[in-house]
Design an enzyme around this catalytic site. Structure first.
Site, PDB file in Angstrom:
ATOM      1  N   LYS A 115       0.818  38.861 -35.732  1.00 46.47           N
ATOM      2  CA  LYS A 115       0.338  38.985 -34.347  1.00 46.47           C
ATOM      3  C   LYS A 115      -0.211  37.664 -33.843  1.00 46.47           C
ATOM      4  O   LYS A 115      -0.158  37.397 -32.643  1.00 46.47           O
ATOM      5  CB  LYS A 115      -0.692  40.115 -34.221  1.00 46.47           C
ATOM      6  CG  LYS A 115      -0.027  41.485 -34.337  1.00 46.47           C
ATOM      7  CD  LYS A 115      -0.720  42.551 -33.518  1.00 46.47           C
ATOM      8  CE  LYS A 115       0.119  43.822 -33.535  1.00 46.47           C
ATOM      9  NZ  LYS A 115      -0.473  44.950 -32.855  1.00 46.47           N
ATOM     10  N   LYS A 197      10.457  45.179 -37.849  1.00 49.60           N
ATOM     11  CA  LYS A 197      10.179  46.594 -37.583  1.00 49.60           C
ATOM     12  C   LYS A 197      10.280  46.901 -36.081  1.00 49.60           C
ATOM     13  O   LYS A 197      10.042  46.025 -35.243  1.00 49.60           O
ATOM     14  CB  LYS A 197       8.810  47.021 -38.128  1.00 49.60           C
ATOM     15  CG  LYS A 197       7.614  46.582 -37.323  1.00 49.60           C
ATOM     16  CD  LYS A 197       6.380  47.433 -37.656  1.00 49.60           C
ATOM     17  CE  LYS A 197       5.267  47.102 -36.661  1.00 49.60           C
ATOM     18  NZ  LYS A 197       4.171  48.029 -36.604  1.00 49.60           N
ATOM     19  N   LYS A 200       6.258  48.917 -30.524  1.00 50.33           N
ATOM     20  CA  LYS A 200       6.132  49.259 -29.106  1.00 50.33           C
ATOM     21  C   LYS A 200       5.789  48.046 -28.264  1.00 50.33           C
ATOM     22  O   LYS A 200       5.940  48.079 -27.056  1.00 50.33           O
ATOM     23  CB  LYS A 200       5.167  50.420 -28.886  1.00 50.33           C
ATOM     24  CG  LYS A 200       3.760  50.270 -29.378  1.00 50.33           C
ATOM     25  CD  LYS A 200       2.953  51.486 -28.936  1.00 50.33           C
ATOM     26  CE  LYS A 200       2.216  52.167 -30.057  1.00 50.33           C
ATOM     27  NZ  LYS A 200       1.217  51.332 -30.715  1.00 50.33           N
TER      28      LYS A 200
HETATM   29  P1  ATP Z   1       2.166  47.452 -31.779  1.00 53.22           P
HETATM   30  O1  ATP Z   1       3.543  46.996 -31.480  1.00 53.22           O
HETATM   31  O2  ATP Z   1       1.263  47.566 -30.594  1.00 53.22           O
HETATM   32  O3  ATP Z   1       1.542  46.731 -32.943  1.00 53.22           O
HETATM   33  P2  ATP Z   1       3.173  49.603 -33.332  1.00 53.22           P
HETATM   34  O4  ATP Z   1       4.450  50.102 -32.750  1.00 53.22           O
HETATM   35  O5  ATP Z   1       3.233  48.764 -34.544  1.00 53.22           O
HETATM   36  O6  ATP Z   1       2.312  48.939 -32.213  1.00 53.22           O
HETATM   37  P3  ATP Z   1       0.824  51.160 -34.144  1.00 53.22           P
HETATM   38  O7  ATP Z   1      -0.041  51.783 -33.132  1.00 53.22           O
HETATM   39  O8  ATP Z   1       0.345  49.871 -34.723  1.00 53.22           O
HETATM   40  O9  ATP Z   1       2.300  50.909 -33.602  1.00 53.22           O
HETATM   41  O10 ATP Z   1       1.110  52.191 -35.324  1.00 53.22           O
HETATM   42  C1  ATP Z   1       0.922  53.566 -35.286  1.00 53.22           C
HETATM   43  C2  ATP Z   1       1.539  54.198 -36.505  1.00 53.22           C
HETATM   44  O11 ATP Z   1       2.971  54.072 -36.453  1.00 53.22           O
HETATM   45  C3  ATP Z   1       1.104  53.537 -37.813  1.00 53.22           C
HETATM   46  O12 ATP Z   1       0.906  54.535 -38.788  1.00 53.22           O
HETATM   47  C4  ATP Z   1       2.272  52.685 -38.193  1.00 53.22           C
HETATM   48  O13 ATP Z   1       2.378  52.495 -39.589  1.00 53.22           O
HETATM   49  C5  ATP Z   1       3.450  53.495 -37.663  1.00 53.22           C
HETATM   50  N1  ATP Z   1       4.585  52.646 -37.330  1.00 53.22           N
HETATM   51  C6  ATP Z   1       4.581  51.624 -36.432  1.00 53.22           C
HETATM   52  N2  ATP Z   1       5.809  51.070 -36.342  1.00 53.22           N
HETATM   53  C7  ATP Z   1       6.601  51.758 -37.210  1.00 53.22           C
HETATM   54  C8  ATP Z   1       7.977  51.654 -37.585  1.00 53.22           C
HETATM   55  N3  ATP Z   1       8.768  50.756 -37.035  1.00 53.22           N
HETATM   56  N4  ATP Z   1       8.465  52.523 -38.494  1.00 53.22           N
HETATM   57  C9  ATP Z   1       7.673  53.461 -39.061  1.00 53.22           C
HETATM   58  N5  ATP Z   1       6.357  53.604 -38.760  1.00 53.22           N
HETATM   59  C10 ATP Z   1       5.817  52.772 -37.847  1.00 53.22           C
END
Ligand code: ATP
Ligand code: LTN
Length: 331
Positions: A115, A197, A200
């Site tokens: 990040k 990965k 969002k």
């Molecule tokens: P950001 O992009 O804002 O960092 P993010 O998409 O990584 O957000 P988080 O809010 O950080 O989402 O994560 C919420 C949950 O979703 C966590 O348990 C995280 O491990 C899971 N998660 C996030 N991205 C993935 C992915 N690509 N595949 C599986 N699980 C995910």
């Protein structure tokens, strides 16, 4: 003898629209677990401000994420589901635990490294200490298990380390939690770069499918998903793009890889991508319909998050008080 029901805690940041990765990696498990465990879920809005947010957007995203998670199946009759900033023990415990976490430990966190590369103009201290807030979230509820995607595993290891450290300096205070990571779907990859990965907050909207996306866009995104130049549908470690689509299809339909390979034998990537898109759409449509109902009912949403916050405040106060006494504060 009656055994105490285990406690589950997990959270998600309202930092954008919730993706298929979030759903398959984490949320889907939350829904299953709430049938047999004492579940506490949160929208981590305090975490979201580690990246600059527009106030109006954050408020909107938080309310929408709340309605969406209800639509996915979180049942406020069965689980506590609150907004993190409504419960003040989280920031209080986080400060105390900051003083029991080493700079070196936080420096090794890969999410911080990623990040800070992505937001090089705003490497704030909150981004650095954010894992400790997550540690506090979990430890406040004497959590036994934390359902997360595999990207959060390192933060959970830190949680265990800090809990064990505190328990050994003083006396047993915190339950040391275990991660709960799905065997399949723990890391859904970007549709545009399957070595990264799905996220969002990725600047490329084609890289992700959001739960509320319209069916035409979902199909388009799957059709454009980056794969290799071969055409046979089979799981192979050198084919990250097709593997990712197979994982998504398998999580949604419950089919095993060998069944999928048979189903698409001789049919090529085009047909497979369309089938993955269709399966995702039919899974998401009922959720989207429920979401439309929940988001209209602001009164109901408010009732749910206020009642949950009261319950969370009550439970977490107990842990915070214990900690404050042990550390030596006059309470
Ligand atoms: P950001 O992009 O804002 O960092 P993010 O998409 O990584 O957000 P988080 O809010 O950080 O989402 O994560 C919420 C949950 O979703 C966590 O348990 C995280 O491990 C899971 N998660 C996030 N991205 C993935 C992915 N690509 N595949 C599986 N699980 C995910
Ligand atoms: N840090 C997580 C979201 C999160 C979380 C938590 C997950 C905040 N607090 C407690 C599990 C338990 C993230 O960014 N994915």
């Amino acid at each position: 003898m009656e055994t105490k029901q285990k406690t589950i805690f997990s959270a998600i940041q309202p930092s954008g629209s919730i993706t298929l990765g979030n759903y398959l990696g984490a949320i889907k498990n939350w829904i299953t677990l709430q049938e047999n465990f004492n579940c506490i879920f949160s929208l981590a809005d305090l975490h979201a401000i580690t990246v600059r947010q527009e106030a109006k957007e954050l408020r909107k995203n938080t309310l929408e994420a709340y309605a969406l998670l209800l639509a996915c199946g979180i049942d406020p009759q069965k689980s506590i589901f609150f907004i993190q900033s409504h419960v003040n023990t989280h920031t209080q415990l986080a400060w105390i635990l900051d003083c029991y976490t080493q700079f070196g430990e936080l420096s090794r966190m890969t999410q911080f490294k990623d990040k800070s590369k992505k937001h090089a103009d705003n490497i704030n201290c909150g981004l650095f200490t954010y894992p400790v807030l997550m540690v506090a979230d979990i430890l406040l509820y004497q959590t036994d298990m934390v359902p997360i995607g595999s990207d959060q595993k390192q933060h959970l290891e830190l949680t265990r380390t800090v809990a064990e450290r505190f328990n050994s300096i003083y006396s047993p205070t915190f339950t040391v939690p275990e991660p709960y990571i799905p065997k399949s779907g723990a890391k859904i990859m970007s549709l545009q770069d399957p070595t990264k990965k799905m996220s969002k907050s990725d600047s490329n909207a084609n890289s992700r499918v959001s739960i509320l996306e319209n069916p035409d866009d979902i199909i388009k995104k799957f059709k454009r998903a980056v794969t290799d130049s071969e055409s046979s549908v089979r799981y192979d470690k050198n084919k990250p793009g097709i593997n990712n689509l197979m994982i998504i299809y398998s999580c949604i339909t419950g089919k095993k890889f060998d069944e999928i390979e048979k189903e698409f034998d001789g049919r090529g990537y085009g047909e497979f991508k369309a089938a993955v898109g269709e399966s995702v759409i039919s899974h998401l449509i009922p959720i989207q319909n429920k979401y439309k109902e929940f988001i209209k009912d602001k009164e109901y949403l408010e009732k749910c998050y206020k009642e949950s916050a009261e319950k969370a405040q009550y439970i977490s106060n107990k842990t915070l008080n214990k900690v404050m006494k042990k550390v030596g504060f006059i309470i």
